[in-house]
Motif scaffolding. Structure first.
Motif, PDB file in Angstrom:
ATOM      1  N   ASP A  70      -8.961  44.598 -30.090  1.00  0.00           N
ATOM      2  CA  ASP A  70     -10.263  45.263 -30.166  1.00  0.00           C
ATOM      3  C   ASP A  70     -10.970  44.907 -31.472  1.00  0.00           C
ATOM      4  O   ASP A  70     -12.188  44.720 -31.511  1.00  0.00           O
ATOM      5  CB  ASP A  70     -10.100  46.780 -30.066  1.00  0.00           C
ATOM      6  CG  ASP A  70      -9.679  47.234 -28.674  1.00  0.00           C
ATOM      7  OD1 ASP A  70      -9.801  46.429 -27.722  1.00  0.00           O
ATOM      8  OD2 ASP A  70      -9.219  48.381 -28.537  1.00  0.00           O
ATOM      9  N   ASP A  71     -10.195  44.815 -32.567  1.00  0.00           N
ATOM     10  CA  ASP A  71     -10.815  44.495 -33.852  1.00  0.00           C
ATOM     11  C   ASP A  71     -11.377  43.083 -33.845  1.00  0.00           C
ATOM     12  O   ASP A  71     -12.396  42.820 -34.498  1.00  0.00           O
ATOM     13  CB  ASP A  71      -9.797  44.644 -34.991  1.00  0.00           C
ATOM     14  CG  ASP A  71     -10.467  44.527 -36.348  1.00  0.00           C
ATOM     15  OD1 ASP A  71     -11.354  45.353 -36.642  1.00  0.00           O
ATOM     16  OD2 ASP A  71     -10.128  43.593 -37.114  1.00  0.00           O
ATOM     17  N   TRP A  72     -10.755  42.165 -33.113  1.00  0.00           N
ATOM     18  CA  TRP A  72     -11.283  40.793 -32.998  1.00  0.00           C
ATOM     19  C   TRP A  72     -12.701  40.842 -32.428  1.00  0.00           C
ATOM     20  O   TRP A  72     -13.613  40.204 -32.948  1.00  0.00           O
ATOM     21  CB  TRP A  72     -10.363  39.956 -32.100  1.00  0.00           C
ATOM     22  CG  TRP A  72     -10.661  38.488 -32.122  1.00  0.00           C
ATOM     23  CD1 TRP A  72     -10.060  37.534 -32.879  1.00  0.00           C
ATOM     24  CD2 TRP A  72     -11.661  37.800 -31.329  1.00  0.00           C
ATOM     25  NE1 TRP A  72     -10.619  36.299 -32.619  1.00  0.00           N
ATOM     26  CE2 TRP A  72     -11.587  36.441 -31.678  1.00  0.00           C
ATOM     27  CE3 TRP A  72     -12.579  38.204 -30.381  1.00  0.00           C
ATOM     28  CZ2 TRP A  72     -12.418  35.472 -31.098  1.00  0.00           C
ATOM     29  CZ3 TRP A  72     -13.419  37.256 -29.810  1.00  0.00           C
ATOM     30  CH2 TRP A  72     -13.339  35.904 -30.160  1.00  0.00           C
ATOM     31  N   PHE A  73     -12.882  41.617 -31.375  1.00  0.00           N
ATOM     32  CA  PHE A  73     -14.212  41.699 -30.767  1.00  0.00           C
ATOM     33  C   PHE A  73     -15.199  42.436 -31.667  1.00  0.00           C
ATOM     34  O   PHE A  73     -16.392  42.092 -31.705  1.00  0.00           O
ATOM     35  CB  PHE A  73     -14.114  42.374 -29.394  1.00  0.00           C
ATOM     36  CG  PHE A  73     -13.522  41.471 -28.340  1.00  0.00           C
ATOM     37  CD1 PHE A  73     -14.281  40.473 -27.759  1.00  0.00           C
ATOM     38  CD2 PHE A  73     -12.197  41.606 -27.959  1.00  0.00           C
ATOM     39  CE1 PHE A  73     -13.751  39.638 -26.796  1.00  0.00           C
ATOM     40  CE2 PHE A  73     -11.649  40.771 -27.003  1.00  0.00           C
ATOM     41  CZ  PHE A  73     -12.423  39.781 -26.409  1.00  0.00           C
ATOM     42  N   ARG A  74     -14.722  43.426 -32.417  1.00  0.00           N
ATOM     43  CA  ARG A  74     -15.612  44.095 -33.364  1.00  0.00           C
ATOM     44  C   ARG A  74     -16.085  43.113 -34.433  1.00  0.00           C
ATOM     45  O   ARG A  74     -17.245  43.158 -34.861  1.00  0.00           O
ATOM     46  CB  ARG A  74     -14.908  45.299 -34.000  1.00  0.00           C
ATOM     47  CG  ARG A  74     -14.840  46.531 -33.091  1.00  0.00           C
ATOM     48  CD  ARG A  74     -14.400  47.766 -33.842  1.00  0.00           C
ATOM     49  NE  ARG A  74     -12.985  47.725 -34.150  1.00  0.00           N
ATOM     50  CZ  ARG A  74     -12.031  48.241 -33.369  1.00  0.00           C
ATOM     51  NH1 ARG A  74     -12.366  48.841 -32.232  1.00  0.00           N
ATOM     52  NH2 ARG A  74     -10.762  48.166 -33.715  1.00  0.00           N
ATOM     53  N   GLN A  75     -15.196  42.232 -34.877  1.00  0.00           N
ATOM     54  CA  GLN A  75     -15.590  41.229 -35.869  1.00  0.00           C
ATOM     55  C   GLN A  75     -16.533  40.188 -35.276  1.00  0.00           C
ATOM     56  O   GLN A  75     -17.424  39.681 -35.966  1.00  0.00           O
ATOM     57  CB  GLN A  75     -14.345  40.551 -36.445  1.00  0.00           C
ATOM     58  CG  GLN A  75     -13.520  41.435 -37.342  1.00  0.00           C
ATOM     59  CD  GLN A  75     -12.436  40.668 -38.064  1.00  0.00           C
ATOM     60  OE1 GLN A  75     -12.623  39.504 -38.416  1.00  0.00           O
ATOM     61  NE2 GLN A  75     -11.298  41.302 -38.287  1.00  0.00           N
ATOM     62  N   LEU A  76     -16.362  39.865 -34.002  1.00  0.00           N
ATOM     63  CA  LEU A  76     -17.281  38.920 -33.353  1.00  0.00           C
ATOM     64  C   LEU A  76     -18.696  39.509 -33.289  1.00  0.00           C
ATOM     65  O   LEU A  76     -19.686  38.781 -33.378  1.00  0.00           O
ATOM     66  CB  LEU A  76     -16.785  38.590 -31.944  1.00  0.00           C
ATOM     67  CG  LEU A  76     -17.620  37.562 -31.174  1.00  0.00           C
ATOM     68  CD1 LEU A  76     -17.497  36.174 -31.805  1.00  0.00           C
ATOM     69  CD2 LEU A  76     -17.194  37.505 -29.703  1.00  0.00           C
TER      70      LEU A  76
END
Length: 205
Positions: A143-149
Motif C-alpha cells: 500500500d505504501d508503494w502506491f501512496r508513494q506513486l
C-alpha cells in the motif's frame, strides 16, 4: 520492464538500508543489480539492462559507483533545475573526490526533465487497456508503494520562464514516483522507440 510502445511492468522493488557513504550498502546493491535473474514468461532469463541512480544525495559515492560500472550501463542522473527541454535533457562530464582519490575524468552526469517524465507517467496511468503505454502493477506491491506513486500533484507555478506545470510533493515519502520517472528517462536515453531499434526489438521478441 518495457514492451513495445512503452507498455510498462513493475517487476521488483527493493529497499537497501544503510549509509550510502559506506561500502557495505553499495556491495549489497551490486549483488542485486548485477546478480538478480528474472524468469520471463517465454522461458528465458533476464537481467537488468540499464540502471539510473539519483546523484542528488551522496553525490561523490554515486559518481564513484557509476564510474566503476560505466560498461554496465550505469547512469548517474539528476533532475533539472530550471527550464526542461526534454525528458533526456542533456549531460556533462563530472570529476569527483572519493576516499581521498581525485578522479578528473569521472562519469557523465545525465540531466532528467523530471516534470516532463511525470507528465508522461500520468498520461500512461490513464490508459485502461493493456497495450502501448499501459502500466502493469504487481500484486506484490505494498500500500505504501502506491501512496508513494501518488505522492505528488501537478500544479501551475510562475517561474522566470513564465507559467509552467510542476509536480509538487503532497507527502514526505515520494521515492516511487521519482524512480518511475527515472525509468521513463532510461526509455528516452536508450531510444527504445527509435527506428534504428527496430531490429533490436525483433531480436528481443
Amino acid at each position: 520492464g518495457y514492451g513495445l510502445g512503452g507498455e510498462m511492468w513493475t517487476i521488483d522493488h527493493r529497499v537497501f538500508f544503510g549509509n550510502p557513504e559506506l561500502d557495505e550498502v553499495w556491495l549489497e546493491l551490486e549483488d542485486f543489480l548485477f546478480g538478480e535473474i528474472y524468469p520471463h514468461a517465454s522461458g528465458t532469463e533476464q537481467h537488468l539492462y540499464a540502471i539510473a541512480i539519483d546523484a542528488g544525495h551522496s553525490t561523490s559515492a554515486v559518481y564513484a559507483f557509476a564510474h566503476k560500472h560505466r560498461a554496465r550501463r550505469v547512469h548517474a542522473i539528476k533532475g533539472v533545475s530550471g527550464l526542461e527541454r526534454a525528458i533526456d535533457n542533456g549531460n556533462n562530464k563530472v570529476g569527483f573526490d572519493w576516499r581521498g582519490k581525485r578522479e578528473k575524468h569521472g562519469p557523465t552526469l545525465w540531466h532528467v526533465g523530471t516534470h516532463l517524465a511525470k507528465d508522461r507517467l500520468a498520461n500512461r496511468l490513464e490508459i485502461n487497456r493493456p497495450g502501448p503505454g499501459y502500466v502493469h502493477f504487481s500484486r506484490d506491491l505494498s500500500d505504501d508503494w502506491f501512496r508513494q506513486l501518488a505522492a505528488e500533484d501537478r500544479v501551475t507555478v510562475r517561474t522566470q520562464y513564465g507559467t509552467r506545470y510542476r509536480w509538487k510533493p503532497n507527502r514526505k515519502r515520494n521515492e516511487v514516483i521519482d524512480m518511475t520517472a527515472y525509468c521513463i528517462w532510461l526509455e528516452e536515453r536508450l531510444g527504445l522507440w527509435s527506428p534504428r531499434k527496430k531490429q533490436w526489438w525483433k531480436d528481443l521478441e
